[in-house]
Design a protein around this motif. Structure first.
Motif, PDB file in Angstrom:
ATOM      1  N   LYS A 155       0.842  -1.203   0.000  1.00  0.00           N
ATOM      2  CA  LYS A 155       0.000   0.000   0.000  1.00  0.00           C
ATOM      3  C   LYS A 155       0.871   1.245   0.000  1.00  0.00           C
ATOM      4  CE  LYS A 155      -3.843  -2.245   2.363  1.00  0.00           C
ATOM      5  NZ  LYS A 155      -4.754  -2.223   3.522  1.00  0.00           N
ATOM      6  N   GLY A 156       1.631   1.397  -1.073  1.00  0.00           N
ATOM      7  CA  GLY A 156       2.483   2.569  -1.197  1.00  0.00           C
ATOM      8  C   GLY A 156       1.759   3.726  -1.843  1.00  0.00           C
ATOM      9  N   PRO A 157       2.466   4.821  -2.085  1.00  0.00           N
ATOM     10  CA  PRO A 157       1.820   6.001  -2.669  1.00  0.00           C
ATOM     11  C   PRO A 157       1.413   5.768  -4.119  1.00  0.00           C
ATOM     12  CG  PRO A 157       3.898   6.579  -1.580  1.00  0.00           C
ATOM     13  CD  PRO A 157       3.862   5.085  -1.691  1.00  0.00           C
ATOM     14  N   CYS A 158       0.234   6.230  -4.453  1.00  0.00           N
ATOM     15  CA  CYS A 158      -0.191   6.379  -5.840  1.00  0.00           C
ATOM     16  C   CYS A 158      -0.426   7.873  -6.032  1.00  0.00           C
ATOM     17  CB  CYS A 158      -1.463   5.597  -6.121  1.00  0.00           C
ATOM     18  SG  CYS A 158      -2.067   5.820  -7.818  1.00  0.00           S
ATOM     19  N   SER A 159       0.437   8.500  -6.817  1.00  0.00           N
ATOM     20  CA  SER A 159       0.415   9.962  -6.958  1.00  0.00           C
ATOM     21  C   SER A 159      -0.159  10.378  -8.295  1.00  0.00           C
ATOM     22  CB  SER A 159       1.841  10.527  -6.836  1.00  0.00           C
ATOM     23  OG  SER A 159       2.336  10.371  -5.539  1.00  0.00           O
ATOM     24  N   ARG A 160      -0.735  11.558  -8.306  1.00  0.00           N
ATOM     25  CA  ARG A 160      -1.136  12.181  -9.557  1.00  0.00           C
ATOM     26  C   ARG A 160       0.087  12.895 -10.154  1.00  0.00           C
ATOM     27  NH1 ARG A 160      -6.585  13.785 -10.636  1.00  0.00           N
ATOM     28  NH2 ARG A 160      -5.618  15.210 -12.137  1.00  0.00           N
ATOM     29  N   ILE A 161       0.506  12.459 -11.353  1.00  0.00           N
ATOM     30  CA  ILE A 161       1.694  13.020 -11.991  1.00  0.00           C
ATOM     31  C   ILE A 161       1.544  14.527 -12.166  1.00  0.00           C
ATOM     32  CG2 ILE A 161       3.061  12.991 -14.114  1.00  0.00           C
ATOM     33  CD1 ILE A 161       1.997  10.054 -14.490  1.00  0.00           C
ATOM     34  N   ASP A 162       0.386  14.939 -12.696  1.00  0.00           N
ATOM     35  CA  ASP A 162       0.183  16.356 -13.010  1.00  0.00           C
ATOM     36  C   ASP A 162       0.097  17.233 -11.765  1.00  0.00           C
ATOM     37  OD1 ASP A 162      -2.170  15.082 -12.292  1.00  0.00           O
ATOM     38  OD2 ASP A 162      -3.435  16.093 -13.778  1.00  0.00           O
ATOM     39  N   LEU A 163      -0.617  16.765 -10.752  1.00  0.00           N
ATOM     40  CA  LEU A 163      -0.816  17.595  -9.561  1.00  0.00           C
ATOM     41  C   LEU A 163       0.461  17.696  -8.723  1.00  0.00           C
ATOM     42  CD1 LEU A 163      -4.389  16.374  -8.531  1.00  0.00           C
ATOM     43  CD2 LEU A 163      -3.764  18.424  -9.841  1.00  0.00           C
ATOM     44  N   MET A 164       1.214  16.614  -8.653  1.00  0.00           N
ATOM     45  CA  MET A 164       2.474  16.682  -7.895  1.00  0.00           C
ATOM     46  C   MET A 164       3.469  17.623  -8.575  1.00  0.00           C
ATOM     47  SD  MET A 164       2.477  14.849  -5.048  1.00  0.00           S
ATOM     48  CE  MET A 164       4.003  13.993  -4.655  1.00  0.00           C
ATOM     49  N   LYS A 165       3.456  17.635  -9.913  1.00  0.00           N
ATOM     50  CA  LYS A 165       4.337  18.567 -10.620  1.00  0.00           C
ATOM     51  C   LYS A 165       3.907  20.004 -10.395  1.00  0.00           C
ATOM     52  CE  LYS A 165       6.009  15.992 -14.658  1.00  0.00           C
ATOM     53  NZ  LYS A 165       5.779  15.752 -16.104  1.00  0.00           N
ATOM     54  N   LYS A 166       2.612  20.228 -10.551  1.00  0.00           N
ATOM     55  CA  LYS A 166       2.093  21.596 -10.529  1.00  0.00           C
ATOM     56  C   LYS A 166       2.193  22.240  -9.152  1.00  0.00           C
ATOM     57  CE  LYS A 166      -2.025  24.326 -11.701  1.00  0.00           C
ATOM     58  NZ  LYS A 166      -3.405  24.267 -12.294  1.00  0.00           N
ATOM     59  N   TYR A 167       1.851  21.472  -8.115  1.00  0.00           N
ATOM     60  CA  TYR A 167       1.755  22.096  -6.793  1.00  0.00           C
ATOM     61  C   TYR A 167       2.956  21.811  -5.893  1.00  0.00           C
ATOM     62  CZ  TYR A 167      -3.014  22.975  -8.261  1.00  0.00           C
ATOM     63  OH  TYR A 167      -4.108  23.414  -8.961  1.00  0.00           O
TER      64      TYR A 167
END
Length: 447
Positions: A155-167
């Motif tokens: 159960k590791g991180p599943c990140s949003r590529i776009d949101l992590m870059k943007k914010y």
């Protein structure tokens, strides 16, 4: 619960032994020894994943001339756990039963058939298992159960590529590139906290639960372990009042400020819904939410990237939940049961489990973390590449370890870690929270 009954055939030992390698059928000794076998498998959430289990069992049964019945038992409402408890009390039921979460082998250790004769050749062939599988599946050098591929998960991180870059100015694909080792030296608990704050201010908070169900508890366990925070150590000593536990609580108090306001009431479905709805930049989960997003919100799925945990002062720990297959001592056909579990642990069988589950199911063995399914799943291609921890760059762990399993299970099931986190974050004095937890652990040791 669904049941599928297979064709009955007489078992002819001489034919079976001459046509199969020892590792796949080492326990069926004589004519008519095979007989019947009853199995209780976890009812997989992925469509067609149960079919893979059925096909593999059919394949084995046809070869070994065994009459087999399979029940697929849901984990919803803890029905799988209740089935195991009922069969233990009655000393009657399935020959083989899946365990949910992983604590059951120790809970029923005196009623389970030892399986060293299955595990030793399987490990020799598939590679060593990780420390959490040993911790949960062994006692005193005796294997209590066989790690099951179906259901086992990180159960590791599943990140949003776009949101992590943007914010947060973090490129998760560059940090965990598909086909290459992680470049995650700067992916620390401090970085994680800053990213959580940035994404919360951008309107897309991290979706981390603080409830009393496994997803919340597993995340808390990994964060505590990254600070070296143990409530009970491996010797069984209570170690609540330490600087490491205080540091973990202080960290969580800062993190909670950036999580959704209703996170204390989240259950295991909440983080999935959070990601699929498009409201969050990160959750802690196996690829189930991403898989549903592929169907229901493809614009979200194509921006998801599963990767490793941030590291803390004591290392990088990822929440891991292994499932097991157990054989009861009261089984009437232990030799056939062991033969089947050997078959299900072969590399070709493991690959079928992983493929049928779309990469969700994780084998426990070191040589089985680079199957093509994880490299090829999309969108985007490579999104699951780092899910099985192919470079072994993080320690797979379970919350409440390394306490002796029968104590750790109670810490886990009572959600002591998330309760501590909330008590302190909601204004209770640190020493009062620690005293409460110490009292809880004392009670667990008496029970």
């Amino acid at each position: 619960m669904s049941r599928k009954r297979l064709t009955r055939r007489q078992f002819v030992a001489a034919t079976a032994m001459s046509s199969a390698a020892l590792i796949t059928a080492p326990y069926v000794r004589g004519a008519y020894a095979a007989g019947k076998l009853s199995i209780g498998f976890w009812d997989h959430w992925v469509p067609d994943a149960n079919k893979a289990s059925t096909d593999l069992v059919n394949e084995w049964a046809a070869k070994e001339k065994v009459e087999v019945s399979i029940d697929y038992i849901t984990s919803q409402g803890n029905k799988l756990l209740l089935t195991m408890a009922a069969e233990a009390q009655a000393q009657s039921g399935h020959d083989i039963l899946s365990s949910q979460i992983g604590w059951q082998p120790h809970a029923y250790d005196d009623l389970l058939e030892p399986v060293n004769d299955v595990m030793e050749p399987v490990i020799k062939q598939n590679g060593e298992v990780n420390g959490t599988v040993k911790y949960l599946g062994q006692s005193g050098g005796k294997w209590l159960a066989v790690p099951g591929t179906a259901g086992s998960q990180i159960k590791g991180p599943c990140s949003r590529i776009d949101l992590m870059k943007k914010y947060a100015n973090i490129d998760v694909q560059e940090m965990y590139p598909a086909g290459s080792p992680p470049k995650a030296d700067n992916w620390t608990m401090d970085t994680f906290l800053k990213a959580a704050e940035a994404c919360q201010k951008g309107g897309f908070p991290f979706g981390i639960g603080l409830g009393q169900t496994p997803d919340s508890i597993d995340t808390a366990g990994a964060i505590f372990q990254s600070f070296g925070a143990e409530l009970v150590n491996a010797k069984g000593d209570i170690t609540v009042k330490t600087d490491a536990v205080r540091q973990a609580l202080e960290y969580y108090k800062k993190l909670i400020a950036f999580l959704p306001a209703d996170a204390p009431s989240w259950d295991d479905a909440s983080n999935n819904k959070w990601l699929i709805s498009g409201r969050g930049a990160l959750i802690m989960n196996p690829p189930s939410a991403w898989a549903v997003a592929k169907r229901d919100a493809p614009q979200v799925a194509e921006q998801c990237w599963t990767h490793g945990m941030p590291s803390g002062p004591k290392g990088r720990f990822a929440p891991f939940q292994p499932f097991f297959w157990s054989i009861w001592k009261f089984s009437k056909n232990k030799e056939a049961a062991k033969s089947l579990l050997s078959h299900l642990s072969q590399p070709s069988s493991i690959e079928k489990f992983v493929q049928a589950s779309g990469g969700y199911d994780l084998p426990a063995y070191a040589n089985m973390t680079t199957l093509k399914t994880w490299a090829e799943e999309a969108p985007p291609k490579g999104t699951l590449y780092h899910y099985p921890n192919p470079y072994n760059h993080q320690t797979l762990s379970i919350a409440a370890a390394p306490a002796p399993p029968k104590i750790a299970e109670q810490i886990y099931n009572q959600a002591t870690l998330t309760k501590m986190v909330l008590r302190y974050a909601q204004g209770e004095k640190m020493e009062d929270t620690l005293a409460w937890a110490e009292s809880e652990c004392e009670g667990f040791m008496r029970s």
